[in-house]
Design an enzyme around this catalytic site. Sequence first.
Site, short mmCIF file in Angstrom:
data_model
loop_
_atom_site.label_atom_id
_atom_site.label_comp_id
_atom_site.label_asym_id
_atom_site.label_seq_id
_atom_site.Cartn_x
_atom_site.Cartn_y
_atom_site.Cartn_z
CB SER A 97 -0.96 -0.04 1.19
OG SER A 97 -1.95 0.94 1.08
CG ASP A 236 -2.51 3.99 -1.66
OD1 ASP A 236 -3.19 3.93 -2.69
OD2 ASP A 236 -2.64 3.18 -0.72
CG ASP A 238 -2.72 -0.61 -2.63
OD1 ASP A 238 -2.73 0.58 -2.22
OD2 ASP A 238 -3.30 -1.53 -2.02
CG ASP A 240 -5.99 0.75 -1.10
OD1 ASP A 240 -5.18 1.69 -0.98
OD2 ASP A 240 -6.04 -0.20 -0.28
#
Length: 450
Positions: A97, A236, A238, A240
């Site tokens: 993340s 960010d 990833d 999400d």
Amino acid sequence: MQSIFGTDGIRGRFNEEITYSLAYKVGYALGSTLEKEKPILIGRDTRISGDILLQAITRGLNESGKKFINLGICPTPAIPYLIKQENLSSGIMISASHNPPEYNGIKIFDHSGQKITKHFENKIQKLIEELNQNISVPRKVIPLNKNKDLMDIYIKSLIQTMGGENLSGLKIILDTCHGSATTCAKKIFQYLGADVKVINNSKNGLKINMNCGSTNLEPLKKALIESPAHMGFSFDGDADRVIGIDSKGNVLDGDHILFLWGRELMEQKILTNNLLISTQMANLGFEKAWEKIGGILYRTDVGDKYVRDAIKEKRAVLGGEQSGHILSKINNFSGDGILTALQICKYCKKKNINLNDWLKSSFEPFPQKLTNINLDFNINKLNPKTKILIDQTIENFQAIYSDNCRVYIRPSGTEPVMRVLVEAKNHDKVNSLSSEITKKLFSEINKIIN
């Protein structure tokens, strides 16, 4: 063996907490647990270690007799969406993340696209413990084919959430932070007609989240000064989560997004019980402003899985975190930074309002300071007695200072740090209390450990 699962799957530094051997065992354990007919979907972000972990997991799946589909580099939310859309058995996302490049992690999703339950985590953990041999890295790397068609299905689904609204006339800057958003964010916004500039857009896993992205907004603010635009969005690693910036450099964080989006749903009379779900990190100014217009804010522990659980329990339709994780009914309550950014743009277009004016109509945040106390250990991996003592110390601090301000203290679920959040009505009070509390807390924790 301590639990390998934290607040958001398995996470740690590559070759320390996250190893080839562990990743193989996760793949083998998961493959042994699930039905064999339906394949499992796997994706990753741009981290260099992602390819090695992908090799390990797929080797474990193969040796357990489980089929898989490799999506390659993709946003995390593509995994849960496609699991449900394509009726797959499960999914894995290899990502840490917002963490630095040296970290990586493994997020596991069930057949409905939701993160696995604690019960299922325990089941996987037990199987991993039974595989007590160390698995070495093979000399030969096997090339893995990527399924590009599934990624196109995900991209089309995001475009369809616009309901025919286009973004023509909008100039937008995107910071994809050398992460998963590099695969499709620019393409989607351009397809919808926006004038798009993208920064930090290489798939260089050594740079992911480094001085960029949703945890460092300075590059996006600078880009908006150098190339004026209507708004900017910073993702960010990833993709999400997302944080927005308006044309004047003001920050649109998860609290603002929840307030504005929630108010729209409230006016449309489709916000169940006028309820929003957020966490203990949500700003007090947000809560008071939301209550003032007749809304209810329900707080959970920090972590999008706790927000999702509360959404399900309370039958809410919108929730999220200040950090930019926004969970809506549109995408089966999976945090999706690109989708969230698109919805903000859609509302601005439909209302014929610029983001700066829309943001002004929300709320004035209380001064808030979040401080990390760096520790030499992961508090979640301490023995139960020591952890209880530290938990009691935290509760005492929160009780002592509750009359003067709002204090929230929690150990990170992914890093060896203690996070201390302090809110008050003015900056001086926040700064003085934050300094006082962090020093005392650090001292008390060291007394317990030593």
